[in-house]
Scaffold this motif. Structure first.
Motif, mmCIF file in Angstrom:
data_model
loop_
_atom_site.group_PDB
_atom_site.id
_atom_site.type_symbol
_atom_site.label_atom_id
_atom_site.label_comp_id
_atom_site.label_asym_id
_atom_site.label_seq_id
_atom_site.Cartn_x
_atom_site.Cartn_y
_atom_site.Cartn_z
ATOM 1 N N ALA A 58 0.971 -1.129 -0.088
ATOM 2 C CA ALA A 58 0.057 -0.154 -0.075
ATOM 3 C C ALA A 58 0.900 1.199 0.038
ATOM 4 C CB ALA A 58 -1.010 0.041 1.307
ATOM 5 N N VAL A 59 0.297 2.190 -0.524
ATOM 6 C CA VAL A 59 1.125 3.480 -0.620
ATOM 7 C C VAL A 59 0.550 4.432 0.413
ATOM 8 C CG1 VAL A 59 1.775 3.430 -3.257
ATOM 9 C CG2 VAL A 59 -0.495 4.808 -2.373
ATOM 10 N N ALA A 60 -0.688 4.097 0.821
ATOM 11 C CA ALA A 60 -1.071 4.699 2.007
ATOM 12 C C ALA A 60 -2.187 3.787 2.619
ATOM 13 C CB ALA A 60 -1.964 6.036 1.633
ATOM 14 N N LEU A 61 -2.061 3.817 3.783
ATOM 15 C CA LEU A 61 -2.921 3.069 4.926
ATOM 16 C C LEU A 61 -3.461 4.232 6.165
ATOM 17 C CD1 LEU A 61 -0.657 -0.081 5.785
ATOM 18 C CD2 LEU A 61 -2.849 0.211 4.465
ATOM 19 N N TRP A 62 -4.615 4.319 6.021
ATOM 20 C CA TRP A 62 -5.536 5.119 6.984
ATOM 21 C C TRP A 62 -6.237 4.163 8.140
ATOM 22 C CZ3 TRP A 62 -8.223 10.165 5.217
ATOM 23 C CH2 TRP A 62 -7.319 10.909 4.557
ATOM 24 N N LEU A 63 -6.396 4.625 9.238
ATOM 25 C CA LEU A 63 -6.589 3.735 10.371
ATOM 26 C C LEU A 63 -7.874 4.491 11.028
ATOM 27 C CD1 LEU A 63 -3.502 2.191 11.447
ATOM 28 C CD2 LEU A 63 -5.126 1.058 10.032
ATOM 29 N N CYS A 64 -8.816 4.007 11.385
ATOM 30 C CA CYS A 64 -9.754 4.930 12.202
ATOM 31 C C CYS A 64 -10.525 3.940 13.224
ATOM 32 C CB CYS A 64 -10.968 5.341 11.380
ATOM 33 S SG CYS A 64 -12.162 6.381 12.338
ATOM 34 N N LEU A 68 -15.574 4.836 16.791
ATOM 35 C CA LEU A 68 -15.698 6.374 16.327
ATOM 36 C C LEU A 68 -16.219 6.630 14.807
ATOM 37 C CD1 LEU A 68 -12.206 7.995 17.836
ATOM 38 C CD2 LEU A 68 -14.520 8.031 18.753
ATOM 39 N N VAL A 69 -16.396 5.506 14.142
ATOM 40 C CA VAL A 69 -16.901 5.527 12.684
ATOM 41 C C VAL A 69 -18.470 5.848 12.947
ATOM 42 C CG1 VAL A 69 -17.224 4.590 10.632
ATOM 43 C CG2 VAL A 69 -15.022 4.319 11.864
ATOM 44 N N SER A 104 -23.297 8.077 24.052
ATOM 45 C CA SER A 104 -24.152 9.112 23.615
ATOM 46 C C SER A 104 -23.699 10.409 22.702
ATOM 47 C CB SER A 104 -24.651 9.868 24.707
ATOM 48 O OG SER A 104 -23.782 10.459 25.529
ATOM 49 N N ASP A 105 -24.329 11.411 22.072
ATOM 50 C CA ASP A 105 -23.961 12.223 21.384
ATOM 51 C C ASP A 105 -22.665 12.857 21.996
ATOM 52 O OD1 ASP A 105 -27.127 13.490 19.837
ATOM 53 O OD2 ASP A 105 -25.486 11.872 19.149
ATOM 54 N N GLY A 106 -22.712 13.299 23.240
ATOM 55 C CA GLY A 106 -21.588 13.983 24.041
ATOM 56 C C GLY A 106 -20.327 13.094 24.010
ATOM 57 N N ASP A 107 -20.502 11.844 23.878
ATOM 58 C CA ASP A 107 -19.247 11.122 24.183
ATOM 59 C C ASP A 107 -18.465 11.005 22.672
ATOM 60 O OD1 ASP A 107 -20.014 10.510 26.499
ATOM 61 O OD2 ASP A 107 -21.099 8.804 26.228
ATOM 62 N N ARG A 108 -18.955 11.323 21.739
ATOM 63 C CA ARG A 108 -18.324 11.218 20.175
ATOM 64 C C ARG A 108 -17.392 12.120 20.113
ATOM 65 N NH1 ARG A 108 -18.808 6.625 17.860
ATOM 66 N NH2 ARG A 108 -20.729 6.013 18.619
ATOM 67 N N ALA A 109 -16.148 11.715 19.937
ATOM 68 C CA ALA A 109 -14.933 12.673 19.401
ATOM 69 C C ALA A 109 -14.586 12.571 18.282
ATOM 70 C CB ALA A 109 -13.822 11.982 20.319
ATOM 71 N N ALA A 110 -14.138 13.432 17.350
ATOM 72 C CA ALA A 110 -14.165 13.205 15.912
ATOM 73 C C ALA A 110 -12.967 12.428 15.633
ATOM 74 C CB ALA A 110 -13.499 15.015 15.547
ATOM 75 N N PRO A 111 -13.318 11.367 14.680
ATOM 76 C CA PRO A 111 -12.383 10.459 14.294
ATOM 77 C C PRO A 111 -11.157 11.135 13.647
ATOM 78 C CG PRO A 111 -14.118 10.607 12.693
ATOM 79 C CD PRO A 111 -14.322 11.413 13.699
#
Length: 117
Positions: A58-64, A68-69, A104-111
């Protein structure tokens, strides 16, 4: 196949409490990122090592992190949205059709934006 070869479904929790990471791979600089699976690892660095072992070309690997998805599919989207008379869609559910697990909504961080090799 005899009865000893059959596997049965289990609802037991996973033995490993490490988070799951969604892996996105770009094979060449011209290709778009594509979801290629997931790995289980305690940190992004270890997840990257696992993904790099699976996709060394792979030339790039993104992980999440999977937790958080935001996930949407026809089943949850159809249950949470309806078509208005003018053809637009309006929200009818409380969570907008998102599969949030136990957070819950307040527990979500941006991925995270991803991890480059």
């Amino acid at each position: 196949m005899d009865d000893t070869d059959r596997r049965t479904r289990t609802d037991a929790p996973r033995a490993d409490d490490a988070p799951e990471w969604e892996v996105f791979r770009r094979g060449t600089t011209e290709e778009p990122l594509r979801h290629v699976g997931s790995v289980t690892a305690p940190t992004s660095e270890v997840a990257h090592e696992h993904a790099d072992t699976l996709f060394p070309d792979a030339v790039a690997l993104w992980l999440c992190r999977s937790d958080l998805v935001e996930r949407f599919d026809e089943r949850t989207l159809g249950a949470a949205y309806s078509h208005d008379s003018d053809g637009t869609m309006s929200e009818t559910g409380t969570d907008g059709g998102r599969d949030r697990g136990d957070a819950s909504d307040g527990d979500r961080a941006a991925p995270p934006g991803g991890v480059e090799p």
